[in-house]
Design an enzyme around this catalytic site. Structure first.
Site, PDB file in Angstrom:
ATOM      1  N   ASP A  25       8.036  38.401  27.065  1.00 57.32           N
ATOM      2  CA  ASP A  25       9.180  38.483  26.140  1.00 57.32           C
ATOM      3  C   ASP A  25      10.295  37.455  26.365  1.00 57.32           C
ATOM      4  O   ASP A  25      11.489  37.814  26.361  1.00 57.32           O
ATOM      5  CB  ASP A  25       9.778  39.899  26.170  1.00 57.32           C
ATOM      6  N   LYS A 127       3.658  43.019  20.433  1.00 54.63           N
ATOM      7  CA  LYS A 127       3.717  44.457  20.708  1.00 54.63           C
ATOM      8  C   LYS A 127       4.969  45.055  20.084  1.00 54.63           C
ATOM      9  O   LYS A 127       5.922  44.341  19.787  1.00 54.63           O
ATOM     10  CB  LYS A 127       3.713  44.687  22.218  1.00 54.63           C
ATOM     11  N   CYS A 172      10.221  45.699  30.000  1.00 50.51           N
ATOM     12  CA  CYS A 172       8.892  45.193  29.647  1.00 50.51           C
ATOM     13  C   CYS A 172       8.142  44.585  30.823  1.00 50.51           C
ATOM     14  O   CYS A 172       6.922  44.729  30.922  1.00 50.51           O
ATOM     15  CB  CYS A 172       9.009  44.252  28.464  1.00 50.51           C
TER      16      CYS A 172
END
Ligand code: VGL
Ligand code: ZN
Length: 229
Positions: A25, A127, A172
């Site tokens: 990310d 995601k 994450c």
């Protein structure tokens, strides 16, 4: 309170076949001034690029994850009307807090930071696309059941050890490393190539404690060595 300085660090690791780098990310919304800004999130960019290059020149795959939400995602405080970002929430698949709108599909905030060398990545796993369920982990959605496809991909190309870095340490990156360990990978956590959201209080030490309990190894990027000869 466990903190990064309390961990024991692996001094060196030589890359070999079966190793993959997961870069979590590294998107505009998690960078300073982004919608869900992580303090100093951009400081790790040079180190992440350098490590992606080490993996890629040695023939080891680099995989990026990308948070990729529809505009009406249930993790956004804005869709609940009366709630604020960082308010606690306890709905299946959402929480422990609500978030500001972030990483909305197709927006600048969802793009990778312009300085991330995405050309070094072999695959991108998106995601968080189900509006009703969040996905912190690169492997499994927050219902703890729906796969993203990353595990199948890694198995298919023979990956057994994963090296995890990116944003954010306590969400994450943490869930990706924890699920990786639960799925049977040997997990190496690049503690100098990640930064936390650090909310709610204690999220960082809980994450580190849990990872340590799962046998995850901690290292700094400088400890990663290329196979010689
Ligand atoms: C993340 C909160 C919400 C992360 C993503 O990338 O750590 N955190 N969505
Ligand atoms: Zn998100």
């Amino acid at each position: 309170m466990l903190d990064l300085d309390d961990l024991s660090w692996e001094k060196s690791v030589v890359l070999s076949r079966g190793d993959a780098l997961l870069v979590v990310d590294m998107q505009n919304d998690f960078m300073p001034k982004g919608a869900l800004a992580v303090d100093h999130g951009d400081m790790i960019l040079p180190g992440v690029n350098a490590l992606m290059s080490v993996f890629s020149v040695s023939g080891n795959p680099v995989i990026l994850t990308q948070d990729w939400h529809p505009a009406n995602h249930r993790s956004f405080a804005s869709v609940h009307g009366d709630r604020n970002p960082f308010d606690p929430v306890d709905t299946p698949g959402i929480g422990p807090v609500l978030w500001p709108d972030h990483c909305v599909q197709g927006t600048h905030g969802a793009d990778f930071h312009q300085d991330l060398d995405t050309s070094l990545a072999r695959a991108v796993i998106r995601k968080g696309t189900n509006p009703l369920v969040d996905s912190y982990s690169g492997f499994l959605e927050n219902d703890r059941d729906t796969p993203t496809g990353l595990h199948g991909y890694l198995k298919n190309i023979g990956v057994t050890r994963i090296f995890v870095c990116g944003l954010a340490l306590d969400y994450c990156v943490f869930f990706t490393a924890a699920d990786g360990a639960d799925l049977g990978y040997e997990v190496w956590f690049l503690a100098d190539l990640t930064k936390p959201v650090a909310s709610p209080e204690g999220s960082v030490s809980r994450a580190l404690e849990t990872l340590r309990g799962k046998g995850v190894r901690f290292l700094r990027a400088e400890a990663v060595k290329q196979e010689s000869g």
